[in-house]
Design an enzyme around this catalytic site. Structure first.
Site, PDB file in Angstrom:
ATOM      1  N   GLU A 215     -19.810 -19.372   9.551  1.00  0.00           N
ATOM      2  CA  GLU A 215     -19.117 -18.111   9.831  1.00  0.00           C
ATOM      3  C   GLU A 215     -17.629 -18.356  10.083  1.00  0.00           C
ATOM      4  O   GLU A 215     -17.079 -17.975  11.128  1.00  0.00           O
ATOM      5  CB  GLU A 215     -19.784 -17.378  11.002  1.00  0.00           C
ATOM      6  N   GLU A 349     -28.891 -16.943   7.232  1.00  0.00           N
ATOM      7  CA  GLU A 349     -29.169 -16.141   8.427  1.00  0.00           C
ATOM      8  C   GLU A 349     -29.495 -14.726   7.962  1.00  0.00           C
ATOM      9  O   GLU A 349     -28.670 -14.081   7.311  1.00  0.00           O
ATOM     10  CB  GLU A 349     -27.983 -16.120   9.408  1.00  0.00           C
TER      11      GLU A 349
END
Length: 550
Positions: A215, A349
């Protein structure tokens, strides 16, 4: 709570039952499924069925790791029940140590004698939601009892491949080289190989999959795409291979941020072209939340894991179903630069994310109960991956235990499997199969949302083939109607057909410590009519059919 009385109580506890027009069922118009057995789409990578474990709340401590001296049955400190269950569903790959935790993790803290490892502040201790939870219980800092060696043993015990997320935010590139060296250098060849051997692992771990940051648009450094592209080049330009075909995975966008992908790939494939055949994966994250009926205006962005109605049910499934559009859009954007599509998508994810309040223990940050709604959400997502097997090479469910969309919930010596576990058990047969083009025809489900008419597809799923065995998985999202379905297999001769179904009389149904089998699978009757199959799919269900061809 809404209830739909279409199943006998015995069915809910797992007794075999047949859905064949039982009295009182509401039946939809006929649905049809055509499996085009002569139109294969490519192999379904087993790695699509991976799991994710992060040092957050009760995932590692109280979930995976109980300690070697624990009275809880364990193998080298790892919860035995968890190992056994994971082997049942053939977990192919596990991502670790994060997630955002990876962005502040120094892998060197987690090697060597456990008694000498430093204690650190866990990344999640600074999270406001975590602090709010900790007001109810003790704070959990990172003891580093579970490090690289323990994770590798976990992978070996569960027969899964390791997928490591490297810290690009706060460690230099040389630390990534050294972590690869620690994991993969031959016995006795380097000082780090000797350190590994002193921990009981003389032979290399042979880790192939490496995430280069996590991220990076947020907790992983708050980079712009151009800045991350520059860092990605630097971290991956030379990494010791030790004879392995390393697979390097870039930190891609949140949800469907096409601009992030365009700008990163434009930078990577610019005039100063990046030539690294080990760059094979582009990570995408997508969490689904129920945002219906004015919750945002009330300051509550997420719905509840257990308290929801039929509109919440469909809206959550709709959010999960966006995964398909994300995959298609990201694939198109990547292909404008990587024209031969060497780089595949990695959805590492995904899953529903609800507000706090249903965790089993105050220390289980982001822990949540898992209901039939989550089982259908997970199943339809896995079907999407199967249908796009040529685009998606890896996927890891967030997360394995005591967290979002978990397959298992545990606290101290108590443990049970959630409905999601049963979905992965049903879908495991797809691993390594040849994906088949499959056409679903069924009336849409219609409902009212915020005073306006809304609709959702009536049936969807995926099919694969291994030799003479075809596996078909189907999601029926309709809360009120069983669907009589005809299935054609392109004129193939059918020898045998077996069905398994996951369903419950209550859309809120979930397992607990006291009722660990409240939601489980049961047999489903399938009729063979010449070259076709007939089956009645119960409302709000996940079904697997195993068809043997002649």
């Amino acid at each position: 709570m809404e209830r739909r009385q279409f199943l006998r109580n015995s069915a809910i506890t797992g007794a075999a039952f047949a859905f064949s027009g039982a009295k009182g069922w509401a039946k939809s118009a006929d649905a049809h499924i055509d499996i085009l057995i002569d139109e294969p789409k490519g192999e379904i990578s087993p790695n699509i069925y991976g799991q994710f474990t992060e040092h957050i709340g009760g995932v590692i401590y109280d979930g995976v790791w109980v300690g070697e001296k624990s009275k809880i049955p364990n193998r080298y400190g790892i919860r035995s029940e968890l190992i056994d269950k994971m082997k049942q569903i053939h977990v192919p790959i596990i991502r670790w140590p994060g997630g955002c935790f990876a962005d502040s993790y120094d892998w060197k803290d987690g090697i060597g004698p456990a008694s000498k490892r430093p204690r650190r502040t866990n990344f999640w201790e600074g999270d406001h939601d975590a602090i709010r939870l900790h007001e109810k219980g003790p704070q959990i800092f990172e003891p580093n009892e579970f490090g690289t060696d323990e994770f590798m043993r976990f992978c070996r015990l569960t027969q899964a491949q390791p997928y490591l997320a490297a810290n690009l935010r706060s460690l230099p590139a040389l630390d990534l080289d050294h972590w690869v060296e620690y994991c993969n250098s031959p016995a006795g060849s380097t000082t780090l190989a000797d350190v590994r051997a002193s921990g009981g692992f003389p032979e290399p771990f042979n880790v192939r999959y490496w995430g280069i940051g996590n991220e990076s648009w947020g907790c992983g450094g708050n980079f712009t795409p151009e800045e991350y592209a520059s860092e990605f080049r630097r971290y991956t330009t030379w990494i010791p291979g030790y004879g392995l075909d390393l697979q390097l995975i870039g930190s891609g966008p949140n949800d469907n941020d096409i601009d992030w992908t365009h700008r990163f790939f434009e930078q990577i494939y610019s005039d100063h072209a990046y030539h690294n055949r080990s760059f094979t994966g582009w990570s995408v994250h997508h969490y689904a939340s129920d945002l219906s009926r004015g919750r945002i205006s009330k300051g509550d962005r997420k719905g509840d894991a257990l308290q929801f109605d039929s509109v919440d049910w469909y809206e959550l499934l709709r959010q999960c179903d966006l995964t398909e559009q994300i995959i298609q859009d990201q694939w198109t954007a990547m292909g404008q630069y990587d024209t031969d599509h060497h780089v595949k998508l990695v959805v590492d994810e995904y899953g529903p994310w609800y507000r706090e309040g249903t965790e089993l223990d105050p220390t289980h940050i982001f822990g949540q109960q898992i209901t039939m709604r989550d089982a259908l959400a997970t199943a339809l997502t896995l079907d999407i991956f199967n249908r796009h097997s040529e685009k998606v090479s890896i996927a890891t469910c967030a997360q394995l235990i005591n967290n979002l969309n978990a397959l298992f919930l545990a606290h101290e010596d108590r443990f049970f499997a959630t409905p999601n576990f049963h979905v992965f058990a049903m879908y495991a047969a797809h691993q390594g199969g040849e994906a088949l083009r499959t056409v679903f025809s069924a009336p849409d489900v219609r409902y009212m949302r915020d005073g306006k008419s809304a609709q959702f597809w009536g049936l969807n799923g995926s099919a694969s083939r291994k030799g003479q065995v075809v596996t078909l998985t189907i999601v029926n999202p309709d809360l009120s109607k069983a669907t009589e379905t005809q299935i054609a297999l392109g004129g193939a001769r059918i020898i045998r057909a077996d069905g398994t179904v996951l369903a419950a009389a209550d859309m809120h149904a979930h397992n607990t410590f006291d009722r660990p089998n409240a939601v489980t699978t049961a047999n489903l009757a399938v009729a063979i009519n010449g070259e076709q199959l007939s089956v009645t799919l119960p409302p709000a269900s996940v079904t697997k059919l195993t068809v043997t061809l002649g």
